[in-house]
Motif scaffolding. Sequence first.
Motif, PDB file in Angstrom:
ATOM      1  N   GLY A   1      75.394 -14.214  27.264  1.00  0.00           N
ATOM      2  CA  GLY A   1      76.763 -13.927  27.644  1.00  0.00           C
ATOM      3  C   GLY A   1      77.455 -12.942  26.719  1.00  0.00           C
ATOM      4  O   GLY A   1      78.683 -12.770  26.795  1.00  0.00           O
ATOM      5  N   TYR A   2      76.684 -12.301  25.839  1.00  0.00           N
ATOM      6  CA  TYR A   2      77.282 -11.414  24.835  1.00  0.00           C
ATOM      7  C   TYR A   2      77.418  -9.998  25.380  1.00  0.00           C
ATOM      8  O   TYR A   2      76.677  -9.587  26.279  1.00  0.00           O
ATOM      9  CB  TYR A   2      76.421 -11.402  23.567  1.00  0.00           C
ATOM     10  N   PRO A   3      78.336  -9.210  24.814  1.00  0.00           N
ATOM     11  CA  PRO A   3      78.506  -7.831  25.262  1.00  0.00           C
ATOM     12  C   PRO A   3      77.193  -7.059  25.158  1.00  0.00           C
ATOM     13  O   PRO A   3      76.402  -7.256  24.231  1.00  0.00           O
ATOM     14  CB  PRO A   3      79.535  -7.256  24.276  1.00  0.00           C
ATOM     15  N   GLY A   4      77.002  -6.149  26.121  1.00  0.00           N
ATOM     16  CA  GLY A   4      75.796  -5.329  26.154  1.00  0.00           C
ATOM     17  C   GLY A   4      75.496  -4.642  24.838  1.00  0.00           C
ATOM     18  O   GLY A   4      74.350  -4.674  24.371  1.00  0.00           O
ATOM     19  N   PRO A   5      76.479  -3.999  24.199  1.00  0.00           N
ATOM     20  CA  PRO A   5      76.201  -3.312  22.936  1.00  0.00           C
ATOM     21  C   PRO A   5      75.656  -4.248  21.851  1.00  0.00           C
ATOM     22  O   PRO A   5      74.853  -3.829  21.031  1.00  0.00           O
ATOM     23  CB  PRO A   5      77.564  -2.746  22.527  1.00  0.00           C
ATOM     24  N   VAL A   6      76.084  -5.500  21.861  1.00  0.00           N
ATOM     25  CA  VAL A   6      75.586  -6.450  20.862  1.00  0.00           C
ATOM     26  C   VAL A   6      74.120  -6.757  21.136  1.00  0.00           C
ATOM     27  O   VAL A   6      73.286  -6.734  20.222  1.00  0.00           O
ATOM     28  CB  VAL A   6      76.416  -7.748  20.875  1.00  0.00           C
ATOM     29  N   VAL A   7      73.808  -7.033  22.374  1.00  0.00           N
ATOM     30  CA  VAL A   7      72.429  -7.346  22.751  1.00  0.00           C
ATOM     31  C   VAL A   7      71.517  -6.151  22.473  1.00  0.00           C
ATOM     32  O   VAL A   7      70.395  -6.299  21.986  1.00  0.00           O
ATOM     33  CB  VAL A   7      72.359  -7.746  24.238  1.00  0.00           C
TER      34      VAL A   7
ATOM     35  N   ARG B   1      81.038  -9.443  32.824  1.00  0.00           N
ATOM     36  CA  ARG B   1      80.618  -9.692  31.442  1.00  0.00           C
ATOM     37  C   ARG B   1      81.003  -8.466  30.624  1.00  0.00           C
ATOM     38  O   ARG B   1      80.240  -7.541  30.456  1.00  0.00           O
ATOM     39  CB  ARG B   1      79.110  -9.932  31.359  1.00  0.00           C
ATOM     40  N   SER B   2      82.240  -8.491  30.156  1.00  0.00           N
ATOM     41  CA  SER B   2      82.786  -7.294  29.537  1.00  0.00           C
ATOM     42  C   SER B   2      82.080  -6.940  28.240  1.00  0.00           C
ATOM     43  O   SER B   2      81.917  -7.782  27.372  1.00  0.00           O
ATOM     44  CB  SER B   2      84.265  -7.490  29.226  1.00  0.00           C
ATOM     45  N   ASP B   3      81.670  -5.691  28.134  1.00  0.00           N
ATOM     46  CA  ASP B   3      81.183  -5.189  26.852  1.00  0.00           C
ATOM     47  C   ASP B   3      82.386  -4.888  25.970  1.00  0.00           C
ATOM     48  O   ASP B   3      82.368  -5.142  24.768  1.00  0.00           O
ATOM     49  CB  ASP B   3      80.366  -3.916  27.061  1.00  0.00           C
TER      50      ASP B   3
ATOM     51  N   ARG C   1      71.890  -3.823  20.190  1.00  0.00           N
ATOM     52  CA  ARG C   1      71.613  -3.711  18.760  1.00  0.00           C
ATOM     53  C   ARG C   1      70.624  -4.761  18.304  1.00  0.00           C
ATOM     54  O   ARG C   1      69.765  -4.504  17.473  1.00  0.00           O
ATOM     55  CB  ARG C   1      72.895  -3.844  17.945  1.00  0.00           C
TER      56      ARG C   1
ATOM     57  N   MET D   1      79.007  -4.117  13.575  1.00  0.00           N
ATOM     58  CA  MET D   1      79.746  -3.576  14.707  1.00  0.00           C
ATOM     59  C   MET D   1      81.254  -3.651  14.534  1.00  0.00           C
ATOM     60  O   MET D   1      82.010  -3.131  15.365  1.00  0.00           O
ATOM     61  CB  MET D   1      79.385  -4.333  15.984  1.00  0.00           C
TER      62      MET D   1
ATOM     63  N   ALA E   1      70.420 -17.292  24.100  1.00  0.00           N
ATOM     64  CA  ALA E   1      71.713 -17.578  23.470  1.00  0.00           C
ATOM     65  C   ALA E   1      72.646 -16.378  23.546  1.00  0.00           C
ATOM     66  O   ALA E   1      73.861 -16.528  23.551  1.00  0.00           O
ATOM     67  CB  ALA E   1      71.497 -17.982  22.015  1.00  0.00           C
TER      68      ALA E   1
ATOM     69  N   LEU F   1      80.661 -15.037  26.879  1.00  0.00           N
ATOM     70  CA  LEU F   1      80.406 -16.091  27.855  1.00  0.00           C
ATOM     71  C   LEU F   1      79.456 -17.115  27.260  1.00  0.00           C
ATOM     72  O   LEU F   1      78.464 -16.755  26.652  1.00  0.00           O
ATOM     73  CB  LEU F   1      79.744 -15.490  29.104  1.00  0.00           C
TER      74      LEU F   1
END
Lengths: 280, 567
Positions: free
Chosen positions: B321-327, A144-146, B329, A223, B318, A209
């Motif tokens: 599956g989002y990038p860590g930095p988004v979650v 799960r690419s950041d 924030r 961002m 929801a 994803l």
Amino acid sequence: MISWLEAPDCQDPAHVGGKAASLARLAAAYPVPAAFCLAAMEGTTLSPALRMELVEAYARLGARCGADPLPVAVRSSAVDEDGDAVSFAGQHESYLNVVGAEAVVQAVERCLVSARSARAREYRRAHGLRPEARVAVLVQQLVRSDVSAVVFSVDPRTGACAHIVINAAWGLGESLVGGTVTPDLYLVRRADLAVISRQVADKAVMTVLGTAGTREVAVPRLMRREPALDDAQAAALADLARSLEAYAGRPVDLECAYARGRPYLLQCRPITTLDRGPAV
Amino acid sequence: MSAGNPTTANRISPPTDFPVTWPRPTDEELHWTRDREHMPDPITPMFYSAAAAMAIACRQRVAAAYDEAIVQRYDILIHHYIYTALVPFQGPPDELAARARRNREKVSAVALRLREVWEEEWRPALEAQWAFWAAFDLEGADGPALRAHLEESIVRGARLYELHYRMGPPLWLAIDEFETLYCDLFPGQTRLDAHRLLQGFDNKTLEAGRALWRLRDRALSWPRVARALVETPAGAVGGVLAAFPEGIHFLAELRAYLSTYGRRSSLWDWGYPSWEDDPTPVINNLKNYLGQADRDLEAELRAAAAEREAAVEEARAALGGYPGPVVERFERWLDAAQAALVLTENHTYYIDFNGFGWIHRVVREFGKRLAAAGRLDTPDDVFYLTLDELRALSEDPHHDHRVDAAARRAELARWAQVDEPWELGTRPAEALYLYSPDARRILRYVGGRAAEAPAPPPGDGVLHGQAGSSGKVRGPARLIRSLAESHRLQPGDVLVTETTAPPWTPLFLTAAAVVTDAGGMLSHGAVVSREYHIPAVVGTQQATALIRDGQWVEVDGDRGMVRLLAA
């Protein structure tokens, strides 16, 4: 018929196809996501025994990666694919974010079928290859690419080798590789891995994803203009490229990802489109 | 930017019933607007003069500390209404941009630490001020001691203002960032939807509402008390209750309620009587509540919290599956916004209302003594003097302040009847969209005329405002101009008013919906309507002018629309 990436038989392209074999060689020394391969076969359906082997291997992979069910990428790896002269990139199916044993089995069978497609056969004929391929299927942990990055060990625009070129964007690699996002551009000096140039782009979209599969969504505005990589990460990726170039004996282009602070190598290819102009 | 280069084509003509004489010719070149959200009525001389003494230096100091882009804010009194002009920072674009960046960094730094800053800095500072006032024996103080206490109170009042200015920008930023992030992540959702993830935390306004409802329950436990409250006009209730034992018990509980929640006026101008001085607003609310079925407000709060948690979980799923930095924030700004929303209510309890309520009390003590000495007709007349006049009273024993107070009361009453214009002076050539994102937030959240033209008259009998709280309801409109007449509100009525403040929110336990002229999504009317799950449309500009008392309306809180149904 199941070959794990770290096993010696997975380095044999005649057994697992070109893509899986190259990845297996890399996995020995580089952070490649865990994977196994269904060895190359003819035909398009799985026998019950093979199906069971596949399901067991998927469960083991999940246990290793600490996820149940584990999201995986399922990709075909044709025997005589990714040879020097021909790049099969884009010709065979790959499925991202496949979740659950049933879905994995279906994805594997679809890969086998697509290798027999008219388009694939035509491509092979046009490149002077046997029309029928033996196809292996790679099942790999989906990171799960950041941040996704494409790294060139020389400047692909000029062939200059004093610096390493990195494009980076948020999320999984599809938006980056597919060209739908304008990525950040980092130039890292080869000699000391100093970041000598940083152009942060307005990264408007990213691939994330879904519950199954992936989709492209808008990047939150706060961002969009934040740098996807910090200097330490850019330097680490440049170092990886330098090392892989030495390993391959020629300039390489890498697909990488950062997830939870760790770098992953997803793909490594020789740069086939490099215009060998005058050295700088 | 045209502020220094006005064209007469943009000059605003005052209405004929509101002639304007500008103190300086250049004043007319600025764009003056009314803050009807906070100051809908003519200003009492005491409030205006004391606020001027306490607020101006603080405002500038805090603006500098945050690198605010607004250089100057001017206030002017015209026919006892405050008009405000904002002159944006002039400078080269890159300097403005750099300043905006610094401003954002400074405000964000606080916005991301709100719980910590509240617990460690702001709340202790506020409680220290309260402790000072609570410890002073007002009635027992002699003349010189009271005078000294007044001066000390003004100094401490300035500190209340300073805290108020410090708190505003990070609260608004936190909520704005979260709303924006939420809408970016979930296309098709609105800023109002984002607030579902912020609701259901307790705050002082809700706490006061529950305390008042408990008083209702207590009154019901004594049928004679309940009857007295319902049948007696508000002004006579005290006398009637004092005549029998249960009534006396109830009065004691009422006094206890007032000593905690009643040290405040009904709106921000604390020159008007406080609930301690005149508990009519409280009695009126009790009258309304006594006619209603039982209600478990604690359970309602728990349900609102459960709804919130479900919405948060839905959002988290929801974003799986989002990038860590988004979650990361999302979580960071969610937490900041949740803390901020509670503070948008609580700061009004600690500062605007029950805070400045202490100063009201001090000044009123002067009023009591002056009335007893025959120098004023009533204690409340003291609020029709200025602070300087009060200070000079002992030096001026022969001046008849009763005449001044009476004249000013009459003036204020006269001008309260006039529909004062929203704006005066010169409209700028381009919309005065200030360089400060903070100012833009204020305008969106609290409402204000500086950036918008007055609303056009409604077409098809539909008034437009801002979506304040979800839901759709039909009912008779009840125009309530002040809390003195709030007993007219019946269950099922749509409360229509110029503005609401925390002291008005007890009415929301009776009203079926809320419609206001002024305000925005973070006005108390909107915030508390959401907590009580009643629809609200705020910032319509003209609801009180166009809706008739008793007229049936349909309030659509999600779309920010009020439909006038056939009367």
